[in-house]
Write an enzyme that holds these catalytic residues in place. Structure first.
Site, PDB file in Angstrom:
ATOM      1  N   ASP A   1       0.845  -1.203   0.000  1.00  0.00           N
ATOM      2  CA  ASP A   1       0.000   0.000   0.000  1.00  0.00           C
ATOM      3  C   ASP A   1       0.878   1.250   0.000  1.00  0.00           C
ATOM      4  O   ASP A   1       1.737   1.410   0.874  1.00  0.00           O
ATOM      5  CB  ASP A   1      -0.910  -0.002   1.235  1.00  0.00           C
ATOM      6  CG  ASP A   1      -1.993  -1.082   1.142  1.00  0.00           C
ATOM      7  OD1 ASP A   1      -2.124  -1.693   0.057  1.00  0.00           O
ATOM      8  OD2 ASP A   1      -2.684  -1.323   2.146  1.00  0.00           O
TER       9      ASP A   1
ATOM     10  N   LYS B   1      -1.019   9.996   0.536  1.00  0.00           N
ATOM     11  CA  LYS B   1      -1.080  11.318   1.154  1.00  0.00           C
ATOM     12  C   LYS B   1       0.146  11.527   2.034  1.00  0.00           C
ATOM     13  O   LYS B   1       0.523  10.633   2.806  1.00  0.00           O
ATOM     14  CB  LYS B   1      -2.346  11.437   2.018  1.00  0.00           C
ATOM     15  CG  LYS B   1      -3.610  11.499   1.201  1.00  0.00           C
ATOM     16  CD  LYS B   1      -4.826  11.700   2.087  1.00  0.00           C
ATOM     17  CE  LYS B   1      -6.081  11.743   1.228  1.00  0.00           C
ATOM     18  NZ  LYS B   1      -7.280  11.339   1.934  1.00  0.00           N
TER      19      LYS B   1
HETATM   20  C1  LIG Z   1      -2.137  -3.489  -3.258  1.00  0.00           C
HETATM   21  S1  LIG Z   1      -2.420  -5.050  -2.582  1.00  0.00           S
HETATM   22  C2  LIG Z   1      -1.178  -6.062  -3.386  1.00  0.00           C
HETATM   23  C3  LIG Z   1      -1.457  -7.536  -3.248  1.00  0.00           C
HETATM   24  C4  LIG Z   1      -0.455  -8.476  -3.933  1.00  0.00           C
HETATM   25  N1  LIG Z   1       0.887  -8.311  -3.395  1.00  0.00           N
HETATM   26  C5  LIG Z   1      -0.437  -8.226  -5.427  1.00  0.00           C
HETATM   27  O1  LIG Z   1       0.548  -7.702  -5.962  1.00  0.00           O
HETATM   28  O2  LIG Z   1      -1.428  -8.583  -6.068  1.00  0.00           O
HETATM   29  C6  LIG Z   1      -1.728  -4.867  -0.935  1.00  0.00           C
HETATM   30  C7  LIG Z   1      -2.101  -6.013  -0.039  1.00  0.00           C
HETATM   31  O3  LIG Z   1      -1.377  -5.881   1.183  1.00  0.00           O
HETATM   32  C8  LIG Z   1      -2.272  -6.092   2.273  1.00  0.00           C
HETATM   33  N2  LIG Z   1      -1.725  -5.348   3.410  1.00  0.00           N
HETATM   34  C9  LIG Z   1      -1.702  -4.005   3.571  1.00  0.00           C
HETATM   35  N3  LIG Z   1      -1.091  -3.668   4.711  1.00  0.00           N
HETATM   36  C10 LIG Z   1      -0.708  -4.833   5.285  1.00  0.00           C
HETATM   37  C11 LIG Z   1      -0.026  -5.145   6.486  1.00  0.00           C
HETATM   38  N4  LIG Z   1       0.396  -4.193   7.310  1.00  0.00           N
HETATM   39  N5  LIG Z   1       0.213  -6.434   6.760  1.00  0.00           N
HETATM   40  C12 LIG Z   1      -0.204  -7.417   5.920  1.00  0.00           C
HETATM   41  N6  LIG Z   1      -0.858  -7.183   4.774  1.00  0.00           N
HETATM   42  C13 LIG Z   1      -1.107  -5.908   4.455  1.00  0.00           C
HETATM   43  C14 LIG Z   1      -3.600  -5.569   1.772  1.00  0.00           C
HETATM   44  O4  LIG Z   1      -4.691  -6.109   2.497  1.00  0.00           O
HETATM   45  C15 LIG Z   1      -3.577  -6.021   0.322  1.00  0.00           C
HETATM   46  O5  LIG Z   1      -4.063  -7.342   0.198  1.00  0.00           O
END
Ligand SMILES: C[S@@+](CC[C@H](N)C(=O)[O-])C[C@H]1O[C@@H](n2cnc3c(N)ncnc32)[C@H](O)[C@@H]1O
Length: 211
Positions: free
Chosen positions: A113, A117
């Site tokens: 993520d 911002k």
């Molecule tokens: C933008 S998606 C990318 C998913 C995958 N890596 C892809 O490329 O298709 C980011 C993923 O990271 C997870 N995520 C975000 N923050 C996280 C955290 N602190 N710990 C574990 N997972 C997290 C979100 O729920 C989401 O499934």
């Protein structure tokens, strides 16, 4: 009514914050095969495909969102993947508190993520303290592989790992030159024509610099 899949065999227990314990991955898998870890697996396409294709490697994923965690666990359990585990946890917590030194051969972080911002930038996963922890858990000679479509986060990723004394840059590619990967988000972003940045850093051989 469809029968519920038993996900227990593919779940890596999330260790609560107040418990001081690290996973012994040799015990978890019952072997000493190489281990690859993906942080934030989303729908798990990359990790499941790799676990199916490479049975002599163990794959661990961590995902915070309960819906994705359950979806990925069910898919892996249905396939009977003995070399696959998924934890529902915060990725930074798992790496920092629950993994022993030098237990990971390849660390995959794809499209974390970006928290675009400015006031949220501090929530980004890739920051200097995280790189120090990555240097602790990745084996000497092991790799960290990263991808993002976010220009500003790409700059931060590269700066953070280049500044860490235990990593050396082994690969970087931008846009068309970046090889096509298989994560769900990469497929989506490429279809939208977004520019993908990819980086690879190698954990240097030898002892870790003091934390
Ligand atoms: C933008 S998606 C990318 C998913 C995958 N890596 C892809 O490329 O298709 C980011 C993923 O990271 C997870 N995520 C975000 N923050 C996280 C955290 N602190 N710990 C574990 N997972 C997290 C979100 O729920 C989401 O499934």
């Amino acid at each position: 009514m469809p029968t519920k899949v038993d996900i227990a065999p593919v779940v890596l227990e999330a260790i609560p914050n107040d418990v001081a314990r690290r996973h012994d991955l040799r015990t978890v898998f019952g072997n000493d095969h190489p281990v690859e870890l993906e942080l934030g697996v989303g729908k798990g396409r990359f990790l499941i495909q790799n676990a199916e294709a490479r049975p002599a490697v163990n794959f661990v994923g961590v995902e915070w969102a309960g819906r994705y965690f359950r979806m990925v666990a069910e898919r892996a359990a249905k396939r009977g993947l003995a070399n696959f585990r998924i934890a529902r946890d915060d990725a930074a917590h798992l790496v920092r508190d629950n993994l022993p030194d030098a237990c990971i051969d390849v660390l995959h972080i794809y499209f974390p993520d970006p928290w675009p911002k400015a006031r949220h930038n501090k929530r980004r996963l890739i920051q200097a303290p995280f790189a120090r922890q990555a240097a602790r858990v990745v084996k000497p000679g092991g790799l960290v592989k990263l991808a993002t479509d976010h220009e500003d986060y790409a700059v931060q990723m590269e700066q953070v790992f280049k500044a860490d004394p235990d990593f050396e840059s082994t690969y970087r590619a931008v846009g068309q030159e970046a090889p096509v990967g298989v994560t769900n988000w990469e497929v989506k972003f490429r279809a939208q024509g977004r520019t993908i940045h990819k980086f690879e850093f190698r954990r240097k051989q030898g002892h870790r610099a003091a934390l």
